[in-house]
Design a protein around this motif. Structure first.
Motif, PDB file in Angstrom:
ATOM      1  N   VAL A 181     -11.881  -3.226   3.888  1.00 20.93           N
ATOM      2  CA  VAL A 181     -10.974  -2.103   4.104  1.00 20.93           C
ATOM      3  C   VAL A 181     -11.784  -0.816   4.113  1.00 20.93           C
ATOM      4  O   VAL A 181     -12.624  -0.592   3.224  1.00 20.93           O
ATOM      5  N   PHE A 217      -9.733  -6.160   7.999  1.00 21.06           N
ATOM      6  CA  PHE A 217     -10.076  -7.385   8.712  1.00 21.06           C
ATOM      7  C   PHE A 217     -11.049  -8.202   7.882  1.00 21.06           C
ATOM      8  O   PHE A 217     -11.751  -7.687   7.013  1.00 21.06           O
ATOM      9  N   ILE A 234      -7.526   2.102   7.524  1.00 20.61           N
ATOM     10  CA  ILE A 234      -7.313   1.481   8.814  1.00 20.61           C
ATOM     11  C   ILE A 234      -7.084  -0.014   8.596  1.00 20.61           C
ATOM     12  O   ILE A 234      -7.268  -0.517   7.501  1.00 20.61           O
ATOM     13  N   ARG A 235      -6.681  -0.717   9.628  1.00 17.16           N
ATOM     14  CA  ARG A 235      -6.292  -2.111   9.492  1.00 17.16           C
ATOM     15  C   ARG A 235      -7.412  -2.946   8.877  1.00 17.16           C
ATOM     16  O   ARG A 235      -8.527  -2.965   9.389  1.00 17.16           O
ATOM     17  N   ASP A 291       0.841  -1.200   0.000  1.00 13.06           N
ATOM     18  CA  ASP A 291       0.000   0.000   0.000  1.00 13.06           C
ATOM     19  C   ASP A 291       0.870   1.242   0.000  1.00 13.06           C
ATOM     20  O   ASP A 291       1.987   1.246   0.530  1.00 13.06           O
TER      21      ASP A 291
END
Length: 289
Positions: free
Chosen positions: A72, A63, A60-61, A51
């Motif tokens: 995402v 999952f 942000i992270r 990225d």
């Protein structure tokens, strides 16, 4: 290496040229948010492999949802986009990936005193056997704002893709219905280099505008396109509110309008899940916010 020439007595110094890529373009570059995401399969699961992030755009992270899709959120921590701002988003979904891209909040297009538009360019590349979905939150153009967006998706044969977007007529509860200067959007989907879907919208309210195009007296408008190998047998529809169908190329399109945002969102969510199930055999998305 370039070297500066010494000044010659009695001769005016020649104006210095700005290096290529700097000079007048520097301001524009500092107001450009960049987000490049590359997804692939790692350990049998979809993963964000690479990225590039440049403020104000970031993620942000990621999952994984129960259905196996990697989710995402794109985040812009500022109060909105201004005239002259530019966003560049590029996403690559490698073979076998399942990717869902959302935005954390609505896109608030701030007034543009000098008339320049806030612009956004999105490009999606989806490999064979991959699935990429982009379902951002609503775009809200404030009074006096201008916004232009270009979205291009390049799909390999056998790729699955969907995008749905909603647009408000303005800050309705603040009395700013159709008070923006302009909203221009262009969405194009190509499969194996052949264009299968093209949608252009140009909304420019006039002094006496009350009902542009298919909006009627509604304040919220939705568009969408879905690409998949399945066949739609039951087209989701809501009389006077939402319609779906096939384009000549086989792409499934969606249009909707409503007087209230939550009503449109519910109709859109139902239609989205119906088309995902029929075209892809996909399990429902259970998004955690």
């Amino acid at each position: 290496m370039d070297r500066a020439r010494p000044a010659v007595p009695g001769r005016a110094a020649a104006p210095q040229r700005a290096p290529r890529g700097l000079g007048l373009s520097l301001l524009a570059r500092t107001r450009t948010g960049v987000l490049h995401l590359h997804f692939g399969v790692r350990g049998g699961r979809t993963a964000l492999l690479r990225d590039t992030q440049k403020a104000p755009l970031m993620v942000i992270r990621p999952f994984t949802l129960p259905c196996g899709t990697l989710m995402v959120f794109i985040v812009n921590p500022t109060g909105g986009v201004l005239g002259g701002d530019h966003s560049e988003v590029r996403v690559t979904a490698g073979e076998g990936t399942r990717v869902l891209i959302l935005t954390q909040s609505a896109t608030r297009v701030q007034p543009s005193p000098d008339g320049r538009a806030a612009t956004q360019e999105l490009h999606f590349e989806v490999a064979a056997g991959a699935r990429l979905e982009y379902h951002p939150e609503r775009t809200i153009p404030f009074a006096g704002s201008a916004y232009a967006q270009t979205l291009t998706a390049d799909l390999a044969p056998g790729a699955e893709f969907a995008v749905t977007e909603t647009l408000a007529s303005g800050r309705v509860h603040a009395g700013e219905r159709l008070a923006f200067a302009s909203v221009l959007t262009r969405t194009q989907v190509n499969v194996a280099g052949r264009r299968v879907y093209l949608d252009r919208q140009r909304v420019v309210p006039g002094a006496h505008t009350r009902a542009p195009g298919v909006w009627g007296e509604c304040d919220y408008h939705a568009t969408g396109v879905f690409i998949g190998a399945g066949e739609v047998q039951e087209w989701p529809a809501l009389p006077g509110g939402l319609a779906t169908g096939y384009a000549a190329s086989g792409a499934a399109w969606l249009r909707g309008a409503a007087a209230r945002g939550p009503d449109l969102d519910r109709a859109l969510a139902g239609a989205r899940e119906s088309l995902r199930r029929q075209l892809w055999g996909a399990a429902p998305l259970r998004v955690r916010r």
